[in-house]
Structure formats: C-alpha cells, structure tokens
Design a protein around this motif. Structure first.
Motif, PDB file in Angstrom:
ATOM      1  N   GLU A   1       0.993  -1.232  -0.025  1.00 53.56           N
ATOM      2  CA  GLU A   1       0.174  -0.289   0.388  1.00 53.56           C
ATOM      3  C   GLU A   1       1.140   1.077   0.209  1.00 53.56           C
ATOM      4  O   GLU A   1       0.871   2.052   1.078  1.00 53.56           O
TER       5      GLU A   1
ATOM      6  N   ASP B   1       1.797   4.548  -0.648  1.00 47.86           N
ATOM      7  CA  ASP B   1       2.107   6.381  -1.748  1.00 47.86           C
ATOM      8  C   ASP B   1       1.615   6.326  -2.878  1.00 47.86           C
ATOM      9  O   ASP B   1       2.790   6.070  -3.418  1.00 47.86           O
TER      10      ASP B   1
ATOM     11  N   GLY C   1       2.097   1.659   3.972  1.00 52.62           N
ATOM     12  CA  GLY C   1       0.194   1.451   5.078  1.00 52.62           C
ATOM     13  C   GLY C   1       0.488   0.787   5.774  1.00 52.62           C
ATOM     14  O   GLY C   1      -0.181  -0.127   6.791  1.00 52.62           O
TER      15      GLY C   1
ATOM     16  N   THR D   1       1.629  -0.930  10.832  1.00 53.32           N
ATOM     17  CA  THR D   1       0.131  -0.312  10.420  1.00 53.32           C
ATOM     18  C   THR D   1       0.313   1.232  10.446  1.00 53.32           C
ATOM     19  O   THR D   1       0.637   1.745  11.740  1.00 53.32           O
ATOM     20  N   GLN D   2      -0.830   2.086   9.173  1.00 55.10           N
ATOM     21  CA  GLN D   2      -0.391   3.610   9.808  1.00 55.10           C
ATOM     22  C   GLN D   2      -0.742   3.690  10.669  1.00 55.10           C
ATOM     23  O   GLN D   2      -2.044   3.060  11.362  1.00 55.10           O
TER      24      GLN D   2
ATOM     25  N   ARG E   1      -4.693   3.766  10.550  1.00 53.71           N
ATOM     26  CA  ARG E   1      -5.604   2.480  10.332  1.00 53.71           C
ATOM     27  C   ARG E   1      -6.037   1.483  11.443  1.00 53.71           C
ATOM     28  O   ARG E   1      -5.633  -0.006  11.163  1.00 53.71           O
TER      29      ARG E   1
END
Length: 355
Positions: A191, A193, A295, A346-347, A350
């Motif tokens: 994921e 950017d 991500g 993970t971000q 999220r």
C-alpha cells in the motif's frame, strides 16, 4: 478467475558451504563460489526462471540484479532472492551440483524465508503452500543438514506472517561470512503512497536504457541517500518497476519495487554491522519509509547475538514518528541463523482496519 497482478513478495534462499580442502592455498580455493562460471550461474537461474540484467562486484563479493530481484555470491555463501512466480527452491540442486563438482565445496547450512504472498493461488509448485515448500526442501537438501526447523511466525493480521526454514549440520554454527558481527534486516512494504510509487513508472517512449532510467529513479527518489558510501547497481523495468543492489565493503543492500496501484509493493534488505553505531538501523528505516510511505509494513531482523532483544525496540521507535504503529512482535531461535524478530506495522489512522 480472480485477478492476479505481479507478486512483489520475494522468496529468499541463503546457502553456506565449506571447502573440502582443509588447507586451501591457491586463489581458486580462496575465491570459492565466485569462481562459478557465468554459464553455470545462468543455468541455475534458468531453473528458477529468471535472468541477469546487471552486475557489480568488489573484492568481497559479486552482486547481480535479476529480472526478478537479486543474487549475491560470496566465497562460501550465496543469497538468491526472487519475486513473481519464480521457482526459487529449484535452484538448490544445481547450486549444490556446481559447488560440489566444480569447486569442491559442500553445503553446510541453508535458510529459506518469505512473507505472505499477495497472490498465493498464482504460485507454481513447490511454492503452492508452505507445506509443499517444506516437503520439497526436506526431499532436496542433503541428509548431513540434520538439524532443521520450520516455523510460521504470526502477526495479528492473517495476511502478514513470516515463513522460516533452516537446516544445518552443526547447531552451534551460524551462517556468517564477514569479519564483522552483522545483522540482516528485511523490510516488506505494501500500500505504497501513490504519488511516491508513481516515481517508479517510466515515461512512455523515453528511449532510455534500463540502466539509465534506473539511475534516474535512484536519484529522483533519494535511494542514493540511504547509504552514501555504497556503490549502486540499478535497473528500471518497462513500463514500471525498479531494482537496485548496493555494495559497501562486505555488506550489501537491495531494493525492489512493484508500483502498480492495488498491489503496490516495495522491499528493502540490508546487512549491517553491529560494530557500527547502532543508530544506523534507525537512520536506514526512516530513510526507507520516507521514500515509500507504506500503509502496511513488516520488518524481520536476524542476528546470531542477543542484540535483537533491543533492536526491535529501536525499529518500533523509529517507525512511530513516521506514522506507523507496531501491531505485533514475535521472536524465535533457529539453527544456522540464530535469533529472528518479526514485527508488523500499520499506519496509525488504520488502527482498527487490519485485514
């Protein structure tokens, strides 16, 4: 039939050998595996279904960028890392054959690692499942590698786990081919950017070679800033995708990027010295994350010392200011490679959306 894109997650194989001559005196013996003829290397890669696209070497080892990832050849160690639908484990038999019959070298230890495939149903045998891979390994490697261990290191996400198999003839011997105490760190990112991933697409009809376009991507993205001391061999694929190998003395680094939206992936692997400033891990991780802004991310770190007990804290601490929260951390010990720590991130936004 379900959609299947290009599989970015690599399979990684590391083999160590010893010289059957107890008193090697000539240059042929000292070079060891580096004396493999290029035709032999091509035959090994043909079994895997990939080819060499670029090469670089120094006095310590040879580095090859492949059509699917990388190959590193030291005097007594080979690291082969391939992505896509390559059949990596099929390289073992020809590698052992050429090492034994052409160079008088015997396999002493082996390790195989990989993450969780994005498109597992697209993988050919023996990579159709970890059980199939283990069966193939058990039936392929020589019986003298009798100390064996296999494990799936889990995370809170069923789609992110670390698969490890190791085998050695001596449980007290660790894979090591440098004068320094080293660690190996593998970062797997998904994921990406979209804007940053877009830098790994070539302009239509740019008329550049893969080498020239690769150099441009290296400089445009700041990859050349990760380790300014490294000599870089890079390659850009058409219409998109990127690979590089960096060599710095005995140490290497490598990056591979699949930038397509929907299944974007990037990996960074390096061998670093524990004799250097330990904050180098923090520096490298921050540089890599800023280049891709993933991500989701996993980090696997291995070392034969107890350093991993503090290294995972450094990794987690470096990731959080960049918006990545450590969601899981597991540790284990394996014959031949020592301590392995596997972390997933993970971000922060999220937090409740792990799938």
């Amino acid at each position: 039939m379900a959609f299947s894109g290009f599989e970015g997650f690599e399979k990684r194989l590391e083999l160590h050998f010893f010289d059957n001559d107890p008193n090697p005196t000539n240059i042929h013996n000292q070079l060891g595996l580096r004396k493999l003829e290029f035709e032999s290397i091509q035959q090994i890669l043909q079994a895997v279904q990939c080819t060499v696209v670029s090469a670089l070497a120094n006095s310590y080892f040879d580095s090859y960028v492949l059509s699917e990832s990388s190959l590193f050849v030291y005097p007594t160690k080979i690291i082969l890392k391939t992505c896509g639908t390559t059949q990596l484990l099929k390289s073992i038999t020809p590698l052992i054959y050429f090492a034994n019959n052409h160079l008088n070298l015997t396999l002493s230890s082996l390790s195989y690692t990989r993450g969780s495939f994005i498109f597992p149903n697209s993988q050919p045998f023996p990579h159709t499942s970890f059980n199939d891979e283990l069966t193939f390994l058990q039936n392929t490697i020589p019986s003298n590698l009798c100390f064996r261990k296999a494990s799936i290191m889990p995370s809170k996400s069923s789609s992110h786990s670390w698969h490890v198999f190791t085998a050695t003839q001596n449980p007290h011997h660790y894979q090591h081919d440098c004068d320094q105490e080293t660690y190996t760190m593998e970062i797997c990112m998904t994921e990406l950017d979209p804007i940053l991933a877009g830098k790994f697409f070539r302009e239509p009809n740019d008329d550049k070679s893969g080498h020239s376009a690769g150099k441009d991507m290296t400089e445009l993205t700041g990859i050349n800033e990760i380790n300014k001391e490294a000599f870089i061999c890079d390659f850009a694929f058409d219409p998109c995708g990127y690979s590089m190998n960096g060599i710095d003395g005995e140490l290497y680094s490598t990056i591979h990027v699949t930038p397509e939206d929907g299944y974007s992936y990037a990996s960074f692997e390096c061998v670093g010295s524990l004799n250097d400033d330990n904050d180098n891990i923090v520096h490298v991780l921050r540089k890599v994350v800023k280049i891709f802004r993933p991500g989701t991310m996993s980090v696997s770190m291995r070392t034969r010392s107890d350093y991993n007990n503090e290294a995972w804290k450094k990794v987690a601490g470096a990731a959080e200011p960049l918006g990545l929260k450590c969601r899981s951390c597991v540790m284990d010990q394996f014959p031949a490679i020592g301590s392995v720590v596997f972390q997933t991130f993970t971000q922060l936004r999220r937090k409740n959306s792990l799938k």
